[in-house]
Each structure stands twice: as C-alpha cells, then as structure tokens.
Design an enzyme around this catalytic site. Structure first.
Site, mmCIF file in Angstrom:
data_model
loop_
_atom_site.group_PDB
_atom_site.id
_atom_site.type_symbol
_atom_site.label_atom_id
_atom_site.label_comp_id
_atom_site.label_asym_id
_atom_site.label_seq_id
_atom_site.Cartn_x
_atom_site.Cartn_y
_atom_site.Cartn_z
ATOM 1 C CB ILE A 128 -4.113 -0.083 32.242
ATOM 2 C CG1 ILE A 128 -5.488 0.535 32.107
ATOM 3 C CG2 ILE A 128 -4.179 -1.508 31.771
ATOM 4 C CD1 ILE A 128 -5.993 0.533 30.647
ATOM 5 C CB SER A 129 -6.139 0.587 37.716
ATOM 6 O OG SER A 129 -5.079 1.451 38.026
#
Ligand code: SAH
Length: 271
Positions: A111-112
């Site tokens: 997940i960025s």
C-alpha cells in the site's frame, strides 16, 4: 481490513474502543496463542500516542502533515481524514498505518505511503475536468491492492472502476470495502488493468498504482477529453520511475513528468 468489528465504514465518530485487554501474566493459560492475539489486538487499538487507532484525531494528525507538506486540495484532505487506513492493513502493522510509510499487503505488493497517494490524487484534481467539477468524475484505477486508495477515490468522485490482477488481493479489497455505501459508485474488477476497461470508458481520471516501461495505449484511448491520467512509469532519462501526468486536450495529448517515485511493477495478465 483485517479487523472484523466494527466494520468500516461505521460512523467513525461513533466507534468505541474496546475495554483494554488485560496484560498477560505468567499465571495465565498456556499455550500463548490466544494471549498473543489479544496483545496484538490491544496494540492495534492504541497508537503510539495512546490514542485509539479508531480515533479521528489520529487521522487528523496525518492530514495535518499532508497539509504541511503542501497538499492544498480540501476534498483530498477530507477523504484522508475519513478513511481508516489501519483497517486496510494486517493487524500486526496497524500501529504504523498513520506514519508516512508504505506497508506490505501480501503477495509482494505494498500500500503506497500516504504522501504519495496524496500527491497523485492532488494532481488528478488539477486536471481540467476535475478542477471544473470539484470531483474526479468517472475514475479508472489500476491496481486495487487492499482497496485503500479505492476508498479515498470513492469519496471524491462519482464512479470508480478499479482493476486488480491478483485474485487474492481483489478478494481482500472486496472484503475490505464490503458493505460500504460510499457516495460514488464503486466497481472492483479482477483482470489485467493494462487493458483498461473499455465498456465504461471514457474516464475523466485514470490513476495507476503500478508502473511499467510505458503508459499502455488503452489508458490513453479511454481518457476523456479534459481528463487526466496520473501514473508511475520508468523513465530511462531519469534512471528510474517518475510520475507522469497526461492530459487529453482538444489539440491532443499533453504529457508532463513529475517527481521520482517507487511503485511496484505493472505486470501483464492475471494470477
Ligand atoms: N492502491 C493500492 C496499492 C496497491 S500496489 C492500495 O491502496 O492498496 C499496486 C497493485 O497493482 C498491486 O496489487 C498489483 O498486483 C497491481 N497490479 C500490477 N499490475 C497490474 C495490472 N496489470 N492490472 C491490475 N493490477 C495490477
């Protein structure tokens, strides 16, 4: 979201932290597994500050950091303030959910980090159609992952169509977003996002969370006039990935290159 109770998106201000779980002592039962789970659950519920992770104040601090870093787009800031990021990651990582860091979501994907997601959404908002309409309109997202960015997008657009090529992550996102009724319409699709999704094209906003050697032609074909695409892409001149912004103007496509970034690879096919 791995936590089961209460489900997102219960009115966030209504959430009550559970009573503190008693610290395990040596007299308690062995084997230790239930105790470890209880301790993990307790850790998940309290941020380093001592605030419960469900507290809006924890997200507000993240939003204040994004604002201090220069994000000026109120709808995006509000979306970050509303979506509980810790519910999209493994419970063991939940206490890190509001730090500016990328986190593993399984199968080698991440997940960025919030600042990068914020940058992409902020750039999308500066597209001609989005700026005029005050929302992102019809959105195509490539790389659903755990569904966190999909949830943000749903709050700032009219329709989101999100594609994921890994079935277990597509299923996880479905579970994470299940039962949620955002203002915009959200559809999750298992497939190869390199092809976009022609049946619902054109899109006002296209955003990719994985980067390849080029911008797939299908994405450009499916971009509406006045629409904007934001995606990472390998740039030989920069010697790495950069964020590319493409606008479809009446006179043709206009491309700009922005910050250096580091996203997972855009792959072909499904798995
Ligand atoms: N925005 C996501 C980030 C997920 S990481 C989140 O909030 O969790 C990027 C995702 O892109 C990975 O899940 C990866 O499997 C996916 N991906 C890579 N290539 C893809 C493709 N061709 N089509 C669809 N998804 C792809």
């Amino acid at each position: 979201m791995t936590s089961k109770s209460p489900r997102f998106p219960v009115g966030l201000n209504k959430l009550q932290p559970k009573a503190a779980v008693a610290r395990p002592t040596s007299e308690l039962l062995r084997p230790q597994r239930p105790l470890q789970e209880a301790a993990r659950d307790a850790a998940r519920r309290s941020a380093p500050s001592g605030l419960g992770l469900d507290s809006p104040a924890v997200r507000e601090r993240m939003v204040a950091r994004l604002r201090a870093d220069g994000l000026r787009c109120d709808p995006v800031l509000q979306a970050f303030a509303s979506v509980p990021r810790h519910r999209f990651v493994d419970s063991a990582l939940a206490t890190q959910a509001y730090e500016d860091t990328s986190l593993p979501i399984g199968l080698g994907q991440t997940i960025s980090k919030p600042s990068v997601v914020a940058r992409m959404l902020g750039l999308l908002f500066e597209g001609e159609r989005a700026a005029a309409g005050g929302h992102l309109g019809r959105v195509l997202e490539i790389g659903t992952g755990c569904g966190y960015q999909t949830a943000l997008l749903a709050l700032i657009s009219r329709h989101v169509l999100s594609i994921e090529r890994l079935k277990p992550l597509h299923d996880k996102a479905r579970e994470n977003l299940g039962g949620w009724r955002p203002p915009g319409d959200v559809r999750l699709i298992y497939g190869d996002g390199r092809l976009g999704h022609a049946p619902l094209a054109p899109y006002d906003s296209i955003v990719a969370a994985a980067g390849g050697e080029d911008i797939p032609a299908a994405w450009l074909d499916q971009l509406a006039e006045g629409g904007r695409l934001v995606a990472p892409m390998h740039d030989p001149a920069a010697g790495g990935q950069v964020l590319v912004v493409v606008d479809r103007r009446p006179e043709g496509l206009r491309r700009q290159v922005h910050d250096a970034v580091h996203f997972v690879p855009l792959k072909s096919g499904t798995a």
